[in-house]
Design a protein around this motif. Structure first.
Motif, PDB file in Angstrom:
ATOM      1  N   ILE A  91       2.090  -1.147   0.579  1.00  0.00           N
ATOM      2  CA  ILE A  91       2.258   0.303   0.476  1.00  0.00           C
ATOM      3  C   ILE A  91       1.988   0.688  -0.970  1.00  0.00           C
ATOM      4  O   ILE A  91       2.518   0.060  -1.896  1.00  0.00           O
ATOM      5  CB  ILE A  91       3.669   0.753   0.891  1.00  0.00           C
ATOM      6  N   MET A  92       1.152   1.722  -1.129  1.00  0.00           N
ATOM      7  CA  MET A  92       0.791   2.169  -2.471  1.00  0.00           C
ATOM      8  C   MET A  92       0.706   3.686  -2.507  1.00  0.00           C
ATOM      9  O   MET A  92       0.503   4.335  -1.490  1.00  0.00           O
ATOM     10  CB  MET A  92      -0.550   1.564  -2.881  1.00  0.00           C
ATOM     11  N   GLU A 132      -6.666   4.947  -5.416  1.00  0.00           N
ATOM     12  CA  GLU A 132      -7.888   5.406  -6.084  1.00  0.00           C
ATOM     13  C   GLU A 132      -8.313   4.497  -7.228  1.00  0.00           C
ATOM     14  O   GLU A 132      -9.474   4.465  -7.606  1.00  0.00           O
ATOM     15  CB  GLU A 132      -7.709   6.849  -6.579  1.00  0.00           C
ATOM     16  N   SER A 133      -7.382   3.716  -7.770  1.00  0.00           N
ATOM     17  CA  SER A 133      -7.723   2.804  -8.866  1.00  0.00           C
ATOM     18  C   SER A 133      -8.316   1.481  -8.372  1.00  0.00           C
ATOM     19  O   SER A 133      -8.860   0.717  -9.159  1.00  0.00           O
ATOM     20  CB  SER A 133      -6.479   2.508  -9.714  1.00  0.00           C
ATOM     21  N   LEU A 134      -8.214   1.216  -7.065  1.00  0.00           N
ATOM     22  CA  LEU A 134      -8.764  -0.039  -6.533  1.00  0.00           C
ATOM     23  C   LEU A 134     -10.289   0.043  -6.542  1.00  0.00           C
ATOM     24  O   LEU A 134     -10.865   0.979  -5.993  1.00  0.00           O
ATOM     25  CB  LEU A 134      -8.261  -0.283  -5.104  1.00  0.00           C
ATOM     26  N   PRO A 135     -10.954  -0.956  -7.132  1.00  0.00           N
ATOM     27  CA  PRO A 135     -12.410  -0.859  -7.281  1.00  0.00           C
ATOM     28  C   PRO A 135     -13.178  -0.773  -5.965  1.00  0.00           C
ATOM     29  O   PRO A 135     -14.211  -0.122  -5.893  1.00  0.00           O
ATOM     30  CB  PRO A 135     -12.791  -2.116  -8.057  1.00  0.00           C
ATOM     31  N   LYS A 136     -12.654  -1.411  -4.901  1.00  0.00           N
ATOM     32  CA  LYS A 136     -13.374  -1.422  -3.622  1.00  0.00           C
ATOM     33  C   LYS A 136     -12.573  -0.779  -2.497  1.00  0.00           C
ATOM     34  O   LYS A 136     -12.843  -1.015  -1.329  1.00  0.00           O
ATOM     35  CB  LYS A 136     -13.738  -2.858  -3.244  1.00  0.00           C
ATOM     36  N   GLY A 137     -11.567   0.011  -2.844  1.00  0.00           N
ATOM     37  CA  GLY A 137     -10.767   0.664  -1.808  1.00  0.00           C
ATOM     38  C   GLY A 137      -9.761  -0.288  -1.187  1.00  0.00           C
ATOM     39  O   GLY A 137      -9.209  -1.147  -1.870  1.00  0.00           O
ATOM     40  N   ALA A 138      -9.531  -0.132   0.110  1.00  0.00           N
ATOM     41  CA  ALA A 138      -8.507  -0.907   0.823  1.00  0.00           C
ATOM     42  C   ALA A 138      -8.678  -2.406   0.564  1.00  0.00           C
ATOM     43  O   ALA A 138      -9.797  -2.925   0.515  1.00  0.00           O
ATOM     44  CB  ALA A 138      -8.581  -0.615   2.314  1.00  0.00           C
TER      45      ALA A 138
END
Length: 159
Positions: free
Chosen positions: A42-43, A49-55
């Motif tokens: 859970i985030m 939005e900070s994850l480079p490749k999304g999920a």
């Protein structure tokens, strides 16, 4: 359900600056992946939005957001309470950030899996909540090396 908070934290509890993590520690990333794979994470929206490749692959991704938006390959809820209601009783749920989600969840978490970095950053704008009332149950200290600019420790806490 087991609720586990996972974070990389500096000596002053700093966790980020301008929407980015403060540290790049390959062993911390490996630990994060091994602990969270095949479980629920859970985030908050900013963390997603900070994850480079999304999920993140091989995990059930849940994003908390007040905005009704599409978060590809994720479930979205407007509150932590609603997200937890959607989880099964036998599920391991990892809270992966950011600051406001850590603050909301620290009172109901069962365990903290922290990476403590032996550094105090010059600049930080997001911080992990106080956790003085938690008891250290496991600790692994690791030295600075060619891939890790600082010494650090993997520490697990329980209430």
């Amino acid at each position: 359900m087991q609720i586990i908070i996972i974070a990389a934290v500096a000596k002053n509890r700093a966790i980020g600056y301008q929407g980015k993590l403060l540290y790049w520690l390959p062993n911390d990333l490996k630990r994060f992946k091994s602990l969270t794979t095949n479980h629920t994470i859970i985030m908050g929206r900013k963390t997603f939005e900070s994850l480079p490749k999304g999920a993140l692959p091989l995990r059930r991704n849940i994003v908390l957001s007040k905005e009704k938006r599409d978060f590809p390959l994720c479930e979205c809820y407007s509150t932590l309470e609603d997200a937890l209601k959607a989880c099964k009783r036998d599920e391991k749920v990892f809270i992966i950030g950011g600051e406001s989600l850590y603050r909301q969840s620290i009172g109901i978490a069962d365990k903290l899996c922290l990476t403590l970095i032996d550094d105090t950053p010059k600049e930080a704008d997001t911080f992990f909540p106080e956790y003085d009332d938690w008891k250290e149950v496991k600790k692994e200290e690791l030295p600075q090396d060619e891939k890790h600019a600082y010494s650090y420790s993997f520490i697990d806490y329980e209430r």
